[in-house]
Scaffold this active site. Structure first.
Site, short mmCIF file in Angstrom:
data_model
loop_
_atom_site.label_atom_id
_atom_site.label_comp_id
_atom_site.label_asym_id
_atom_site.label_seq_id
_atom_site.Cartn_x
_atom_site.Cartn_y
_atom_site.Cartn_z
N GLU A 211 -4.39 -4.42 2.42
CA GLU A 211 -4.91 -5.41 1.51
C GLU A 211 -3.83 -5.72 0.78
OE1 GLU A 211 -7.90 -6.29 0.64
OE2 GLU A 211 -8.93 -4.95 2.29
N SER A 212 -3.73 -7.25 0.64
CA SER A 212 -2.29 -7.59 0.06
C SER A 212 -2.38 -8.65 -1.18
CB SER A 212 -2.05 -8.70 1.20
OG SER A 212 -2.90 -9.78 1.46
N THR B 294 7.01 -4.95 1.26
CA THR B 294 7.23 -5.81 0.27
C THR B 294 8.30 -5.68 -0.53
OG1 THR B 294 5.93 -6.91 -1.60
CG2 THR B 294 5.29 -4.99 -0.89
N ASP B 295 8.82 -6.72 -1.04
CA ASP B 295 9.93 -6.34 -2.24
C ASP B 295 9.26 -6.11 -3.50
OD1 ASP B 295 8.79 -8.75 -2.82
OD2 ASP B 295 10.48 -10.02 -3.37
N GLU B 296 7.84 -6.10 -3.49
CA GLU B 296 7.23 -5.59 -4.78
C GLU B 296 7.13 -4.26 -4.98
OE1 GLU B 296 3.62 -7.87 -5.42
OE2 GLU B 296 4.27 -9.39 -4.07
N TYR C 231 -1.44 -2.71 -6.13
CA TYR C 231 -1.05 -2.97 -4.68
C TYR C 231 0.42 -2.82 -4.46
CZ TYR C 231 1.37 -6.48 -1.36
OH TYR C 231 2.12 -6.73 -0.13
N SER C 232 1.54 -2.86 -5.26
CA SER C 232 2.78 -2.50 -4.77
C SER C 232 2.88 -0.94 -4.92
CB SER C 232 3.64 -3.18 -5.79
OG SER C 232 3.43 -3.03 -7.13
N LYS D 114 1.77 0.07 -1.47
CA LYS D 114 2.65 -0.36 -0.41
C LYS D 114 3.81 0.67 -0.48
CE LYS D 114 2.73 -3.04 2.09
NZ LYS D 114 2.21 -3.16 3.54
N ASN E 92 6.03 -14.72 1.07
CA ASN E 92 5.91 -15.74 2.12
C ASN E 92 5.22 -17.00 2.07
OD1 ASN E 92 6.28 -13.97 5.38
ND2 ASN E 92 7.27 -13.49 3.45
N ARG F 198 9.48 -16.14 -8.16
CA ARG F 198 9.37 -15.46 -6.88
C ARG F 198 10.36 -16.15 -6.12
NH1 ARG F 198 6.94 -12.71 -9.82
NH2 ARG F 198 4.97 -11.76 -9.77
P1 NAD Z 1 -3.28 -10.86 4.78
O1 NAD Z 1 -4.12 -10.25 3.65
O2 NAD Z 1 -3.20 -12.25 5.02
O3 NAD Z 1 -3.83 -10.18 6.34
C1 NAD Z 1 -4.09 -8.56 6.54
C2 NAD Z 1 -4.77 -8.29 7.63
O4 NAD Z 1 -5.13 -6.91 7.74
C3 NAD Z 1 -6.13 -9.21 7.84
O5 NAD Z 1 -6.44 -9.78 9.07
C4 NAD Z 1 -7.18 -8.21 7.55
O6 NAD Z 1 -8.34 -8.36 8.34
C5 NAD Z 1 -6.35 -6.87 8.18
N1 NAD Z 1 -6.79 -5.58 7.66
C6 NAD Z 1 -7.25 -5.27 6.42
N2 NAD Z 1 -7.66 -3.83 6.40
C7 NAD Z 1 -7.48 -3.48 7.67
C8 NAD Z 1 -8.05 -2.08 8.08
N3 NAD Z 1 -8.68 -1.38 7.46
N4 NAD Z 1 -7.89 -2.05 9.68
C9 NAD Z 1 -7.34 -3.20 10.19
N5 NAD Z 1 -6.84 -4.27 9.92
C10 NAD Z 1 -7.18 -4.30 8.68
O7 NAD Z 1 -1.71 -10.08 4.38
P2 NAD Z 1 -0.51 -10.71 4.91
O8 NAD Z 1 -0.24 -11.74 3.72
O9 NAD Z 1 -0.32 -11.57 6.15
O10 NAD Z 1 0.63 -9.64 4.73
C11 NAD Z 1 0.69 -8.79 5.74
C12 NAD Z 1 1.65 -7.63 5.49
O11 NAD Z 1 2.67 -7.98 5.07
C13 NAD Z 1 1.00 -6.73 4.52
O12 NAD Z 1 1.33 -5.34 4.78
C14 NAD Z 1 1.93 -7.22 2.96
O13 NAD Z 1 2.07 -5.91 2.58
C15 NAD Z 1 3.04 -7.62 3.64
N6 NAD Z 1 3.87 -8.49 3.06
C16 NAD Z 1 3.36 -9.78 2.35
C17 NAD Z 1 4.02 -10.64 2.07
C18 NAD Z 1 3.32 -12.06 1.52
O14 NAD Z 1 3.95 -12.74 0.88
N7 NAD Z 1 2.16 -12.23 2.00
C19 NAD Z 1 5.29 -10.54 1.73
C20 NAD Z 1 5.79 -9.22 2.10
C21 NAD Z 1 5.29 -8.49 2.80
P1 TYD Z 2 0.84 -14.62 -5.39
O1 TYD Z 2 0.62 -15.73 -4.48
O2 TYD Z 2 -0.62 -14.06 -5.69
O3 TYD Z 2 1.72 -13.78 -4.95
P2 TYD Z 2 2.49 -12.25 -5.41
O4 TYD Z 2 1.44 -11.88 -6.88
O5 TYD Z 2 2.13 -11.22 -4.47
O6 TYD Z 2 3.90 -12.54 -5.73
O7 TYD Z 2 1.17 -15.19 -6.72
C1 TYD Z 2 2.70 -15.65 -6.99
C2 TYD Z 2 3.02 -15.74 -8.08
O8 TYD Z 2 1.93 -16.99 -8.77
C3 TYD Z 2 2.71 -14.75 -9.30
O9 TYD Z 2 3.94 -14.78 -10.15
C4 TYD Z 2 1.55 -15.02 -9.74
C5 TYD Z 2 1.43 -16.67 -9.77
N1 TYD Z 2 -0.17 -17.02 -9.63
C6 TYD Z 2 -0.48 -17.90 -10.62
O10 TYD Z 2 0.23 -18.33 -11.45
N2 TYD Z 2 -1.73 -18.34 -10.26
C7 TYD Z 2 -2.44 -17.88 -9.40
O11 TYD Z 2 -3.81 -18.55 -9.29
C8 TYD Z 2 -2.21 -16.96 -8.59
C9 TYD Z 2 -2.92 -16.59 -7.48
C10 TYD Z 2 -0.96 -16.70 -8.62
#
Ligand code: NAD
Ligand code: TYD
Length: 339
Positions: free
Chosen positions: A87-88, A128-130, A155-156, A159, A185, A219
Site C-alpha cells: 500500500e503506497s 522509500t526515503d520516507e 505508510y512510512s 515501510k 517517482n 520532494r
Molecule cells: P502502487 O500502489 O502503484 O502499486 C502497488 C502494487 O502492489 C499494486 O499493483 C497492488 O495491486 C499490489 N498489491 C497491494 N497489496 C498487495 C498484496 N497484498 N499482495 C499482492 N500485491 C499487492 O505502488 P508504487 O508507487 O508502484 O510503489 C511500489 C513500491 O515502491 C512500494 O513498495 C513503495 O513503497 C515503493 N516506493 C514508491 C515510490 C513512489 O514514488 N511511488 C518511491 C519510493 C519507493
Molecule cells: P504524493 O504524490 O502523495 O507523494 P508523497 O506523499 O509520498 O511524497 O505527494 C507529493 C507531495 O505533494 C506531498 O508533499 C503532498 C503533496 N500533495 C498535495 O499538495 N496535494 C495533493 O493532492 C497530493 C496528493 C499531494
C-alpha cells in the site's frame, strides 16, 4: 542452461509495472513472474504488449497469505525476488492504517519466510526515503544510508518496519538481501491519486488542483525509468546486506511542480487551490545517491526532460487514466478533498 526465475511482487502497479516491462524486454533469458493481488492500484491493461511473450507470467495472489507464498515458492523455486507490492499512498494510510500494517509488514514477512525456505539467491526490497522522516529546508542536508529511521506517517512507519524485518533476515539467517530507498517517482502509469498525475489529469480537465498547506514542501523527483535501472543494477551488483539510496538531486517545491505542469499545458495558475495541510506533512526529502553512484548508476532524466516526457505520455494515453478516474476513484476523491 535453465532460465533464471525472477519474482516481481506488485508488478501491476506503477513502479513494479514499469520494472516488469523493462525486465521482460531486457532479459529474454529470464522468466519474469508478476505476482499481484490487483488491488485498486493494480492494473494489467498496461501489460498488453508483453503478456503474450514467453518470458512473462502473471500470478494473482496475496502476499499476506503466508501458506500460499510458501507453497508457491516451493513449487516455482524462484532465484530472485524483487519486492514492490505495498500500500503506497500516504493519505490513505492516514485514513486507514490497518491495511498498511497487513500488506507492508505482514506481507513482507511472508515473502521473507518463503524466500528463506527455498534458499533464494537475492531478495531486493524496494523501500522509500520516507522511512528517514523529514529534512529541514537547509539545502546542504541529505538523507544518506546512515540517517536514522524516523518515519512520520503510518505508510512510512510500515515501510520502515518492513525494512527492519528484511535486515533481520540478513543478520539472523544470512538471507542475501538488499534494500533500496528511492525518492518520489513519476512517469508513465503513475496512479492519478499522487501529486504529478493528479495535477496533469485535472489540468487537462480544467479542474482545481488541491495543494496542501502553502505548497512549499519539497520532494526530490526521479523518473521511474531511472529507478528501474537502479534496481536492476542492485539486483546484479548489490553487495549482500547493503542499503542503497536512489535519487537524482531534483528537488522542487510542490508549488513549483504544479506550476510547471500548468505552464506546459498552457493553462492558468488560477487552477491552484490551497487546501488544508496533510497531518504530519513531511517538510523536505532529498537523497544523497553517492553510494549507488559507486556501483555505476546515474540518472538519465533531469526533472525538466522527465516531466515533459511524462506530460506527453498522459496526453497520448488518456484512455488509461480516464478509465481509472471514474468508478471507485471518484468516491475516494470526493471524500479526500471535498472539492
Ligand atoms: P502502487 O500502489 O502503484 O502499486 C502497488 C502494487 O502492489 C499494486 O499493483 C497492488 O495491486 C499490489 N498489491 C497491494 N497489496 C498487495 C498484496 N497484498 N499482495 C499482492 N500485491 C499487492 O505502488 P508504487 O508507487 O508502484 O510503489 C511500489 C513500491 O515502491 C512500494 O513498495 C513503495 O513503497 C515503493 N516506493 C514508491 C515510490 C513512489 O514514488 N511511488 C518511491 C519510493 C519507493
Ligand atoms: P504524493 O504524490 O502523495 O507523494 P508523497 O506523499 O509520498 O511524497 O505527494 C507529493 C507531495 O505533494 C506531498 O508533499 C503532498 C503533496 N500533495 C498535495 O499538495 N496535494 C495533493 O493532492 C497530493 C496528493 C499531494
Amino acid at each position: 542452461m535453465t532460465k533464471k526465475k525472477i519474482l516481481v511482487t506488485g508488478g501491476a502497479g506503477f513502479i513494479g509495472g514499469n520494472f516488469v516491462q523493462f525486465m521482460v524486454e531486457k532479459y529474454p533469458h529470464y522468466d519474469i513472474y508478476n505476482l499481484d493481488l490487483l488491488t485498486y492500484a493494480g492494473d494489467l491493461t498496461k501489460h498488453r504488449d508483453i503478456e503474450k511473450k514467453d518470458n512473462y507470467h502473471f500470478i494473482k495472489a496475496d502476499i499476506v497469505n503466508s501458506d500460499e507464498m510458501t507453497s508457491l515458492f516451493e513449487k516455482e523455486k524462484f532465484n530472485y525476488v524483487i519486492h514492490f507490492a505495498a500500500e503506497s499512498h500516504v493519505d490513505r494510510s492516514i485514513t486507514d492504517p490497518n491495511i498498511f500494517v497487513q500488506t507492508n509488514i505482514v506481507g513482507t514477512q511472508a515473502l521473507l519466510n518463503a524466500s528463506k525456505l527455498i534458499g533464494i539467491s537475492k531478495f531486493v526490497h524496494v523501500s522509500t526515503d520516507e522511512v528517514y522522516g523529514e529534512l529541514d529546508f537547509n539545502p546542504s542536508t541529505f538523507f544518506t544510508e546512515d540517517t536514522p529511521l524516523q518515519p512520520n506517517s503510518p505508510y512510512s512507519a510500515s515501510k520502515a518496519s518492513s525494512d527492519l524485518l528484511v535486515r533481520a533476515y540478513y543478520e539472523t539467517y544470512g538471507l542475501p538481501i538488499n534494500i533500496t530507498r528511492c525518492s518520489n517517482n513519476y512517469g508513465p502509469y503513475h496512479f492519478p491519486e499522487k501529486l504529478i498525475p493528479l495535477t496533469i489529469s485535472r489540468v487537462l480537465n480544467d479542474q482545481k488542483i488541491p495543494v496542501y498547506g502553502d505548497g512549499e514542501n519539497i520532494r526530490d523527483w526521479l523518473h521511474v525509468y531511472d529507478h528501474c535501472a537502479a534496481i536492476d543494477l542492485v539486483l546484479h551488483e548489490g553487495v549482500n546486506g547493503e542499503i542503497y539510496n536512489v535519487g537524482g538531486h531534483n528537488e522542487r517545491t510542490n508549488l513549483e511542480v504544479v506550476q510547471t505542469i500548468i505552464r506546459a499545458l498552457g493553462k492558468s495558475n488560477e487552477l491552484i487551490e490551497f487546501v488544508t495541510d496533510r497531518p504530519g506533512h513531511d517538510k523536505r526529502y532529498a537523497i544523497d545517491p553517492s553510494k549507488l553512484g559507486e556501483l555505476g548508476w546515474k540518472p538519465t532524466y533531469t526533472f525538466e526532460t522527465g516531466i515533459i516526457q511524462t506530460i506527453q505520455w498522459y496526453l497520448d494515453n488518456q484512455n488509461w487514466w480516464k478509465q481509472i478516474i471514474s468508478g471507485e476513484y471518484e468516491g475516494y476523491f470526493e471524500k479526500q478533498y471535498n472539492l
